[in-house]
Design a protein around this motif. Structure first.
Motif, PDB file in Angstrom:
ATOM      1  N   ASN A   1       7.790 -34.208 -41.735  1.00 25.76           N
ATOM      2  CA  ASN A   1       7.672 -35.607 -42.163  1.00 25.76           C
ATOM      3  C   ASN A   1       8.826 -35.974 -43.089  1.00 25.76           C
ATOM      4  O   ASN A   1       9.314 -35.145 -43.848  1.00 25.76           O
ATOM      5  CB  ASN A   1       6.349 -35.850 -42.900  1.00 25.76           C
ATOM      6  CG  ASN A   1       5.158 -35.847 -41.978  1.00 25.76           C
ATOM      7  OD1 ASN A   1       5.301 -35.953 -40.760  1.00 25.76           O
ATOM      8  ND2 ASN A   1       3.986 -35.705 -42.544  1.00 25.76           N
ATOM      9  N   ARG A   2       9.219 -37.238 -43.031  1.00 28.04           N
ATOM     10  CA  ARG A   2      10.301 -37.729 -43.879  1.00 28.04           C
ATOM     11  C   ARG A   2       9.929 -37.577 -45.348  1.00 28.04           C
ATOM     12  O   ARG A   2       8.828 -37.900 -45.763  1.00 28.04           O
ATOM     13  CB  ARG A   2      10.591 -39.187 -43.562  1.00 28.04           C
ATOM     14  CG  ARG A   2      11.753 -39.739 -44.395  1.00 28.04           C
ATOM     15  CD  ARG A   2      12.000 -41.175 -44.092  1.00 28.04           C
ATOM     16  NE  ARG A   2      12.599 -41.270 -42.761  1.00 28.04           N
ATOM     17  CZ  ARG A   2      12.861 -42.426 -42.176  1.00 28.04           C
ATOM     18  NH1 ARG A   2      12.554 -43.552 -42.751  1.00 28.04           N
ATOM     19  NH2 ARG A   2      13.415 -42.442 -40.989  1.00 28.04           N
ATOM     20  N   GLN A   3      10.874 -37.090 -46.133  1.00 30.05           N
ATOM     21  CA  GLN A   3      10.669 -36.935 -47.569  1.00 30.05           C
ATOM     22  C   GLN A   3      11.420 -38.009 -48.350  1.00 30.05           C
ATOM     23  O   GLN A   3      10.940 -38.506 -49.351  1.00 30.05           O
ATOM     24  CB  GLN A   3      11.143 -35.557 -48.028  1.00 30.05           C
ATOM     25  CG  GLN A   3      10.931 -35.296 -49.501  1.00 30.05           C
ATOM     26  CD  GLN A   3      11.387 -33.908 -49.900  1.00 30.05           C
ATOM     27  OE1 GLN A   3      12.228 -33.296 -49.236  1.00 30.05           O
ATOM     28  NE2 GLN A   3      10.842 -33.402 -50.976  1.00 30.05           N
ATOM     29  N   GLY A   4      12.622 -38.346 -47.895  1.00 29.31           N
ATOM     30  CA  GLY A   4      13.405 -39.346 -48.607  1.00 29.31           C
ATOM     31  C   GLY A   4      14.610 -39.774 -47.816  1.00 29.31           C
ATOM     32  O   GLY A   4      15.015 -39.124 -46.851  1.00 29.31           O
TER      33      GLY A   4
ATOM     34  N   LYS B   1      14.438 -44.177 -51.212  1.00 27.88           N
ATOM     35  CA  LYS B   1      13.012 -44.179 -50.889  1.00 27.88           C
ATOM     36  C   LYS B   1      12.529 -42.743 -50.758  1.00 27.88           C
ATOM     37  O   LYS B   1      13.201 -41.910 -50.152  1.00 27.88           O
ATOM     38  CB  LYS B   1      12.740 -44.919 -49.585  1.00 27.88           C
ATOM     39  CG  LYS B   1      13.062 -46.385 -49.660  1.00 27.88           C
ATOM     40  CD  LYS B   1      12.739 -47.069 -48.355  1.00 27.88           C
ATOM     41  CE  LYS B   1      13.086 -48.546 -48.409  1.00 27.88           C
ATOM     42  NZ  LYS B   1      12.799 -49.212 -47.155  1.00 27.88           N
ATOM     43  N   TRP B   2      11.339 -42.465 -51.328  1.00 23.22           N
ATOM     44  CA  TRP B   2      10.717 -41.153 -51.256  1.00 23.22           C
ATOM     45  C   TRP B   2       9.333 -41.279 -50.680  1.00 23.22           C
ATOM     46  O   TRP B   2       8.648 -42.284 -50.921  1.00 23.22           O
ATOM     47  CB  TRP B   2      10.683 -40.490 -52.634  1.00 23.22           C
ATOM     48  CG  TRP B   2      12.067 -40.263 -53.170  1.00 23.22           C
ATOM     49  CD1 TRP B   2      12.737 -41.042 -54.069  1.00 23.22           C
ATOM     50  CD2 TRP B   2      12.966 -39.229 -52.786  1.00 23.22           C
ATOM     51  NE1 TRP B   2      13.992 -40.545 -54.271  1.00 23.22           N
ATOM     52  CE2 TRP B   2      14.173 -39.430 -53.501  1.00 23.22           C
ATOM     53  CE3 TRP B   2      12.883 -38.156 -51.907  1.00 23.22           C
ATOM     54  CZ2 TRP B   2      15.269 -38.599 -53.364  1.00 23.22           C
ATOM     55  CZ3 TRP B   2      13.985 -37.321 -51.779  1.00 23.22           C
ATOM     56  CH2 TRP B   2      15.154 -37.536 -52.517  1.00 23.22           C
ATOM     57  N   TYR B   3       8.909 -40.291 -49.906  1.00 26.83           N
ATOM     58  CA  TYR B   3       7.635 -40.341 -49.196  1.00 26.83           C
ATOM     59  C   TYR B   3       6.792 -39.112 -49.518  1.00 26.83           C
ATOM     60  O   TYR B   3       7.321 -38.028 -49.701  1.00 26.83           O
ATOM     61  CB  TYR B   3       7.890 -40.391 -47.678  1.00 26.83           C
ATOM     62  CG  TYR B   3       8.740 -41.561 -47.249  1.00 26.83           C
ATOM     63  CD1 TYR B   3       8.155 -42.755 -46.873  1.00 26.83           C
ATOM     64  CD2 TYR B   3      10.122 -41.472 -47.231  1.00 26.83           C
ATOM     65  CE1 TYR B   3       8.923 -43.839 -46.478  1.00 26.83           C
ATOM     66  CE2 TYR B   3      10.911 -42.544 -46.854  1.00 26.83           C
ATOM     67  CZ  TYR B   3      10.296 -43.720 -46.480  1.00 26.83           C
ATOM     68  OH  TYR B   3      11.065 -44.790 -46.108  1.00 26.83           O
ATOM     69  N   TYR B   4       5.493 -39.312 -49.546  1.00 29.08           N
ATOM     70  CA  TYR B   4       4.569 -38.193 -49.710  1.00 29.08           C
ATOM     71  C   TYR B   4       4.604 -37.288 -48.482  1.00 29.08           C
ATOM     72  O   TYR B   4       4.973 -37.727 -47.377  1.00 29.08           O
ATOM     73  CB  TYR B   4       3.140 -38.703 -49.917  1.00 29.08           C
ATOM     74  CG  TYR B   4       2.931 -39.361 -51.246  1.00 29.08           C
ATOM     75  CD1 TYR B   4       2.801 -38.597 -52.399  1.00 29.08           C
ATOM     76  CD2 TYR B   4       2.854 -40.741 -51.339  1.00 29.08           C
ATOM     77  CE1 TYR B   4       2.607 -39.217 -53.631  1.00 29.08           C
ATOM     78  CE2 TYR B   4       2.661 -41.360 -52.569  1.00 29.08           C
ATOM     79  CZ  TYR B   4       2.541 -40.593 -53.704  1.00 29.08           C
ATOM     80  OH  TYR B   4       2.365 -41.203 -54.916  1.00 29.08           O
ATOM     81  N   ASN B   5       4.180 -36.066 -48.657  1.00 29.82           N
ATOM     82  CA  ASN B   5       4.149 -35.059 -47.607  1.00 29.82           C
ATOM     83  C   ASN B   5       3.360 -35.512 -46.376  1.00 29.82           C
ATOM     84  O   ASN B   5       3.691 -35.157 -45.249  1.00 29.82           O
ATOM     85  CB  ASN B   5       3.576 -33.763 -48.168  1.00 29.82           C
ATOM     86  CG  ASN B   5       3.742 -32.590 -47.247  1.00 29.82           C
ATOM     87  OD1 ASN B   5       4.434 -32.657 -46.243  1.00 29.82           O
ATOM     88  ND2 ASN B   5       3.121 -31.495 -47.609  1.00 29.82           N
TER      89      ASN B   5
ATOM     90  N   GLY C   1       3.192 -38.516 -45.238  1.00 32.50           N
ATOM     91  CA  GLY C   1       3.802 -39.719 -44.648  1.00 32.50           C
ATOM     92  C   GLY C   1       3.462 -40.966 -45.397  1.00 32.50           C
ATOM     93  O   GLY C   1       3.878 -42.047 -45.116  1.00 32.50           O
TER      94      GLY C   1
END
Length: 79
Positions: A56-59, A73-77, A79
């Motif tokens: 999954n995207r992290q940042g 932008k930062w994302y939770y584990n 998503g």
């Protein structure tokens, strides 16, 4: 250049005159991409993407001469 650590692919990229250049990828121990971005004359530049070990995207954000620029932008584990 391909770099392998403990039998796993760790890094793929190119050098020019001893400095990183072009697209580079680093990987988590499970083989999934950790980060992907470009270097210019040894400096991180342009858009860089980061990923959690589950894929999954992290940042995502931009770099100019290795320094953060603009909105990141930062994302939770999950998503």
């Amino acid at each position: 250049m391909k770099r392998v650590e403990n039998g796993n692919m760790y890094q793929i990229g190119s050098y020019s005159n001893g400095k990183e250049t072009g697209e580079w990828k680093t990987f988590h121990n499970n083989g999934k991409i950790r980060q992907i971005g470009k270097f210019n004359n040894g400096n991180q530049t342009g858009e860089w993407k980061f990923f959690h070990p589950n894929g999954n995207r992290q940042g995502i954000g931009n770099l100019i001469n290795g320094k953060r620029f603009g909105l990141w932008k930062w994302y939770y584990n999950n998503g």
